[in-house]
Design a protein around this motif. Structure first.
Motif, PDB file in Angstrom:
ATOM      1  N   VAL A  92       0.870  -1.179   0.000  1.00 35.89           N
ATOM      2  CA  VAL A  92       0.000   0.000   0.000  1.00 35.89           C
ATOM      3  C   VAL A  92       0.904   1.223   0.000  1.00 35.89           C
ATOM      4  CG1 VAL A  92      -1.756   1.301   1.242  1.00 35.89           C
ATOM      5  CG2 VAL A  92      -1.837  -1.202   1.228  1.00 35.89           C
ATOM      6  N   ASP A  93       0.764   2.022  -1.024  1.00 35.92           N
ATOM      7  CA  ASP A  93       1.536   3.259  -1.140  1.00 35.92           C
ATOM      8  C   ASP A  93       0.587   4.418  -0.842  1.00 35.92           C
ATOM      9  OD1 ASP A  93       2.912   5.542  -1.910  1.00 35.92           O
ATOM     10  OD2 ASP A  93       3.747   4.635  -3.728  1.00 35.92           O
ATOM     11  N   HIS A  94       0.641   4.905   0.401  1.00 36.74           N
ATOM     12  CA  HIS A  94      -0.260   5.985   0.816  1.00 36.74           C
ATOM     13  C   HIS A  94       0.056   7.296   0.093  1.00 36.74           C
ATOM     14  CE1 HIS A  94      -2.252   3.650   3.894  1.00 36.74           C
ATOM     15  NE2 HIS A  94      -1.078   3.239   4.324  1.00 36.74           N
ATOM     16  N   GLN A  95       1.310   7.503  -0.246  1.00 37.98           N
ATOM     17  CA  GLN A  95       1.716   8.735  -0.935  1.00 37.98           C
ATOM     18  C   GLN A  95       1.058   8.843  -2.306  1.00 37.98           C
ATOM     19  OE1 GLN A  95       4.093  10.963   0.336  1.00 37.98           O
ATOM     20  NE2 GLN A  95       4.058  12.337  -1.403  1.00 37.98           N
ATOM     21  N   ASN A  96       1.150   7.733  -3.072  1.00 43.60           N
ATOM     22  CA  ASN A  96       0.607   7.722  -4.435  1.00 43.60           C
ATOM     23  C   ASN A  96      -0.804   7.136  -4.506  1.00 43.60           C
ATOM     24  OD1 ASN A  96       2.890   8.864  -5.847  1.00 43.60           O
ATOM     25  ND2 ASN A  96       3.959   6.973  -5.315  1.00 43.60           N
ATOM     26  N   LYS A  97      -1.341   6.749  -3.355  1.00 48.34           N
ATOM     27  CA  LYS A  97      -2.712   6.229  -3.265  1.00 48.34           C
ATOM     28  C   LYS A  97      -2.900   5.016  -4.167  1.00 48.34           C
ATOM     29  CE  LYS A  97      -3.610   9.772  -0.651  1.00 48.34           C
ATOM     30  NZ  LYS A  97      -3.058   9.686   0.663  1.00 48.34           N
ATOM     31  N   THR A  98      -2.015   4.026  -3.999  1.00 49.04           N
ATOM     32  CA  THR A  98      -2.112   2.801  -4.787  1.00 49.04           C
ATOM     33  C   THR A  98      -2.013   1.569  -3.901  1.00 49.04           C
ATOM     34  OG1 THR A  98       0.270   2.800  -5.200  1.00 49.04           O
ATOM     35  CG2 THR A  98      -1.116   3.792  -6.900  1.00 49.04           C
ATOM     36  N   ILE A  99      -2.661   0.520  -4.348  1.00 50.79           N
ATOM     37  CA  ILE A  99      -2.517  -0.820  -3.766  1.00 50.79           C
ATOM     38  C   ILE A  99      -1.922  -1.669  -4.878  1.00 50.79           C
ATOM     39  CG2 ILE A  99      -3.720  -2.835  -2.829  1.00 50.79           C
ATOM     40  CD1 ILE A  99      -5.920  -0.861  -1.852  1.00 50.79           C
ATOM     41  N   VAL A 100      -0.750  -2.251  -4.614  1.00 55.91           N
ATOM     42  CA  VAL A 100      -0.043  -3.011  -5.643  1.00 55.91           C
ATOM     43  C   VAL A 100       0.044  -4.471  -5.225  1.00 55.91           C
ATOM     44  CG1 VAL A 100       2.105  -3.262  -6.948  1.00 55.91           C
ATOM     45  CG2 VAL A 100       1.338  -0.976  -6.240  1.00 55.91           C
ATOM     46  N   LEU A 101      -0.421  -5.346  -6.112  1.00 61.26           N
ATOM     47  CA  LEU A 101      -0.279  -6.784  -5.937  1.00 61.26           C
ATOM     48  C   LEU A 101       0.887  -7.214  -6.814  1.00 61.26           C
ATOM     49  CD1 LEU A 101      -1.451  -9.547  -4.897  1.00 61.26           C
ATOM     50  CD2 LEU A 101      -2.660  -9.621  -7.080  1.00 61.26           C
ATOM     51  N   GLN A 102       1.983  -7.652  -6.194  1.00 62.75           N
ATOM     52  CA  GLN A 102       3.184  -8.084  -6.918  1.00 62.75           C
ATOM     53  C   GLN A 102       3.265  -9.609  -6.836  1.00 62.75           C
ATOM     54  OE1 GLN A 102       5.892  -6.195  -8.491  1.00 62.75           O
ATOM     55  NE2 GLN A 102       6.352  -8.273  -9.179  1.00 62.75           N
ATOM     56  N   TYR A 103       3.035 -10.261  -7.978  1.00 63.09           N
ATOM     57  CA  TYR A 103       3.118 -11.729  -8.017  1.00 63.09           C
ATOM     58  C   TYR A 103       4.562 -12.148  -7.806  1.00 63.09           C
ATOM     59  CZ  TYR A 103      -1.585 -11.692  -9.990  1.00 63.09           C
ATOM     60  OH  TYR A 103      -2.927 -11.516 -10.187  1.00 63.09           O
ATOM     61  N   LYS A 104       4.757 -13.263  -7.099  1.00 61.91           N
ATOM     62  CA  LYS A 104       6.119 -13.789  -6.861  1.00 61.91           C
ATOM     63  C   LYS A 104       6.484 -14.764  -7.964  1.00 61.91           C
ATOM     64  CE  LYS A 104       6.095 -13.315  -1.845  1.00 61.91           C
ATOM     65  NZ  LYS A 104       6.186 -13.996  -0.566  1.00 61.91           N
TER      66      LYS A 104
END
Length: 128
Positions: free
Chosen positions: A116-128
């Motif tokens: 969760v990037d509060h600065q840029n207001k994004t939720i990122v799902l990074q697949y492994k």
């Protein structure tokens, strides 16, 4: 009756002035609407860590994360090679949006990371 060139020029100038005024009012109205929309999004974003929601969901984590992002004015992004993730299951869980994202992260920990990037207001799902 003939219309003089001065009268035609005056009419043209009046029409141009009226249309310019309409365009200016439309532009001001648009800016006001944009500002209100931005204000509403900022209010949503500020509630991400505060508002308690009743989470009842069984399904794919991607859909839930996207829904949380939309609810709180965040963007949802996915990165990496897509792979199937385990189904998440929440029943009558009263949590903030941020807490729910963290719980989803626990379910998918072996398969993906969630940031969760509060600065840029994004939720990122990074697949492994």
């Amino acid at each position: 009756n003939t219309i003089s060139q001065d009268t035609i020029a005056q009419s043209s100038i009046e029409i141009l002035a009226q249309e310019s005024q309409k365009a200016l009012l439309a532009q001001q109205s648009f800016k006001t609407a944009q500002a209100e929309q931005l204000r509403q999004i900022q209010v949503k974003q500020a509630r991400f860590n505060v508002d308690v929601i009743d989470a009842n969901y069984i399904g794919t984590p991607e859909v839930l994360l996207n829904s949380i992002a939309n609810t709180f004015g965040y963007r949802y992004l996915e990165a990496g090679p897509v792979r199937p993730l385990p189904i998440v299951n929440f029943t009558n869980r009263k949590v903030t949006g941020f807490e729910l994202v963290k719980y989803v992260g626990v379910f998918v920990d072996s398969y993906a990371n969630i940031t969760v990037d509060h600065q840029n207001k994004t939720i990122v799902l990074q697949y492994k």
